[in-house]
Design a protein around this motif. Structure first.
Motif, PDB file in Angstrom:
ATOM      1  N   TYR A  45     -17.223  35.042  27.888  1.00  0.00           N
ATOM      2  CA  TYR A  45     -18.567  34.479  27.745  1.00  0.00           C
ATOM      3  C   TYR A  45     -18.511  32.953  27.793  1.00  0.00           C
ATOM      4  O   TYR A  45     -19.255  32.320  28.553  1.00  0.00           O
ATOM      5  CB  TYR A  45     -19.214  34.942  26.433  1.00  0.00           C
ATOM      6  N   VAL A  46     -17.631  32.351  26.987  1.00  0.00           N
ATOM      7  CA  VAL A  46     -17.548  30.892  26.939  1.00  0.00           C
ATOM      8  C   VAL A  46     -17.121  30.339  28.307  1.00  0.00           C
ATOM      9  O   VAL A  46     -17.669  29.345  28.777  1.00  0.00           O
ATOM     10  CB  VAL A  46     -16.604  30.422  25.810  1.00  0.00           C
ATOM     11  N   LYS A  47     -16.175  30.998  28.961  1.00  0.00           N
ATOM     12  CA  LYS A  47     -15.742  30.519  30.277  1.00  0.00           C
ATOM     13  C   LYS A  47     -16.875  30.646  31.290  1.00  0.00           C
ATOM     14  O   LYS A  47     -17.081  29.756  32.118  1.00  0.00           O
ATOM     15  CB  LYS A  47     -14.523  31.292  30.769  1.00  0.00           C
ATOM     16  N   HIS A  52     -20.899  27.894  34.436  1.00  0.00           N
ATOM     17  CA  HIS A  52     -22.346  27.773  34.675  1.00  0.00           C
ATOM     18  C   HIS A  52     -22.780  26.311  34.506  1.00  0.00           C
ATOM     19  O   HIS A  52     -23.503  25.764  35.333  1.00  0.00           O
ATOM     20  CB  HIS A  52     -23.080  28.694  33.697  1.00  0.00           C
ATOM     21  N   TRP A  53     -22.307  25.660  33.440  1.00  0.00           N
ATOM     22  CA  TRP A  53     -22.694  24.275  33.156  1.00  0.00           C
ATOM     23  C   TRP A  53     -22.075  23.290  34.131  1.00  0.00           C
ATOM     24  O   TRP A  53     -22.629  22.217  34.374  1.00  0.00           O
ATOM     25  CB  TRP A  53     -22.278  23.883  31.736  1.00  0.00           C
ATOM     26  N   HIS A  54     -20.907  23.612  34.682  1.00  0.00           N
ATOM     27  CA  HIS A  54     -20.173  22.669  35.521  1.00  0.00           C
ATOM     28  C   HIS A  54     -20.183  23.040  36.998  1.00  0.00           C
ATOM     29  O   HIS A  54     -19.415  22.487  37.777  1.00  0.00           O
ATOM     30  CB  HIS A  54     -18.734  22.530  34.999  1.00  0.00           C
ATOM     31  N   LEU A  67     -24.268  32.990  37.141  1.00  0.00           N
ATOM     32  CA  LEU A  67     -23.443  32.869  35.944  1.00  0.00           C
ATOM     33  C   LEU A  67     -24.276  32.875  34.666  1.00  0.00           C
ATOM     34  O   LEU A  67     -23.825  33.365  33.632  1.00  0.00           O
ATOM     35  CB  LEU A  67     -22.558  31.626  36.023  1.00  0.00           C
ATOM     36  N   ASP A  68     -25.494  32.376  34.737  1.00  0.00           N
ATOM     37  CA  ASP A  68     -26.384  32.446  33.578  1.00  0.00           C
ATOM     38  C   ASP A  68     -26.718  33.903  33.270  1.00  0.00           C
ATOM     39  O   ASP A  68     -26.648  34.337  32.112  1.00  0.00           O
ATOM     40  CB  ASP A  68     -27.652  31.639  33.836  1.00  0.00           C
ATOM     41  N   GLU A  69     -27.039  34.667  34.301  1.00  0.00           N
ATOM     42  CA  GLU A  69     -27.352  36.091  34.135  1.00  0.00           C
ATOM     43  C   GLU A  69     -26.134  36.845  33.591  1.00  0.00           C
ATOM     44  O   GLU A  69     -26.245  37.636  32.653  1.00  0.00           O
ATOM     45  CB  GLU A  69     -27.772  36.682  35.480  1.00  0.00           C
ATOM     46  N   PRO A 115     -16.232  25.661  42.984  1.00  0.00           N
ATOM     47  CA  PRO A 115     -17.083  26.832  42.768  1.00  0.00           C
ATOM     48  C   PRO A 115     -16.386  28.142  43.142  1.00  0.00           C
ATOM     49  O   PRO A 115     -16.486  29.132  42.410  1.00  0.00           O
ATOM     50  CB  PRO A 115     -18.296  26.567  43.663  1.00  0.00           C
ATOM     51  N   GLU A 116     -15.664  28.138  44.248  1.00  0.00           N
ATOM     52  CA  GLU A 116     -14.972  29.360  44.678  1.00  0.00           C
ATOM     53  C   GLU A 116     -13.901  29.772  43.673  1.00  0.00           C
ATOM     54  O   GLU A 116     -13.735  30.961  43.384  1.00  0.00           O
ATOM     55  CB  GLU A 116     -14.348  29.159  46.067  1.00  0.00           C
ATOM     56  N   ASP A 117     -13.175  28.794  43.141  1.00  0.00           N
ATOM     57  CA  ASP A 117     -12.151  29.100  42.141  1.00  0.00           C
ATOM     58  C   ASP A 117     -12.779  29.580  40.835  1.00  0.00           C
ATOM     59  O   ASP A 117     -12.221  30.440  40.154  1.00  0.00           O
ATOM     60  CB  ASP A 117     -11.244  27.899  41.897  1.00  0.00           C
ATOM     61  N   MET A 118     -13.928  29.016  40.472  1.00  0.00           N
ATOM     62  CA  MET A 118     -14.626  29.478  39.272  1.00  0.00           C
ATOM     63  C   MET A 118     -14.963  30.967  39.399  1.00  0.00           C
ATOM     64  O   MET A 118     -14.679  31.758  38.499  1.00  0.00           O
ATOM     65  CB  MET A 118     -15.928  28.697  39.069  1.00  0.00           C
TER      66      MET A 118
END
Length: 177
Positions: A45-47, A52-54, A67-69, A115-118
């Motif tokens: 969740y935290v990750k 989502h924030w970054h 990511l918010d969903e 973004p792709e790595d996230m």
């Protein structure tokens, strides 16, 4: 009303004694497994919220909303997992320190992640959650805990959906296709 210090101290040491149909061994096994699973769910969740924030880049809006969903879905699991550990007669997480000790999902504190790595990292973390939930499910089957097993089946399905979305969002289209 002011309480005597010794009665407050005694209450803190009093066992919870939640009524349960499960043996002491089953309670220890199931509540313990759910607590470790809960630590992993909080870590994912935290990750997910971190990413989502970054989030950045040309797909910012789509990935940010995805990511918010997913973060809300993951967070919604936490209370049910903790309450199930209590319902079977055990205890569960008490602090962020305990989460840090128990979590098996690795944190990502990098200053920048593409973004792709996230999305790929979250996909892999969610796959790890599926494997962990399947292990807890097997334990529940051993102890005939059908209620926890049923919850796990729904969470596994939700997690598989997150993996699928994260995979599709990062799928590379072959050149000339």
């Amino acid at each position: 009303m002011h309480m005597k210090p010794e009665s407050a101290k005694a209450r803190r040491k009093a066992p919870l004694n939640t009524p349960s149909i499960f043996s002491d061994n089953a309670i220890k096994d199931i509540a313990g497994a759910l607590t470790v699973l809960l630590a992993d769910v909080f870590a994912v969740y935290v990750k997910t919220k971190n990413f989502h924030w970054h989030m950045s880049g040309p797909h910012f809006r789509d990935y940010h909303l995805l990511l918010d969903e997913q973060g809300m879905q993951i967070f919604n699991m936490t209370d049910d997992i903790a309450e199930r550990a209590r319902k079977v007669g055990g205890t569960t997480l008490r602090s962020t320190g305990q989460i840090a000790k128990l979590q098996r999902i690795l944190d990502n504190d990098a200053d920048y992640v593409t973004p792709e790595d996230m999305l790929a990292e979250l996909r892999d973390d969610n796959l790890q959650l599926i494997r962990s939930m399947q292990e807890v499910h097997d334990l529940c089957d051993e102890h005939n805990d059908v209620a926890t097993a049923s919850l796990l089946e729904n969470w596994i399905d939700e997690t598989e959906r997150r993996v699928w979305f994260l995979f599709e969002a990062t799928r590379q289209v072959p050149q000339g296709a």
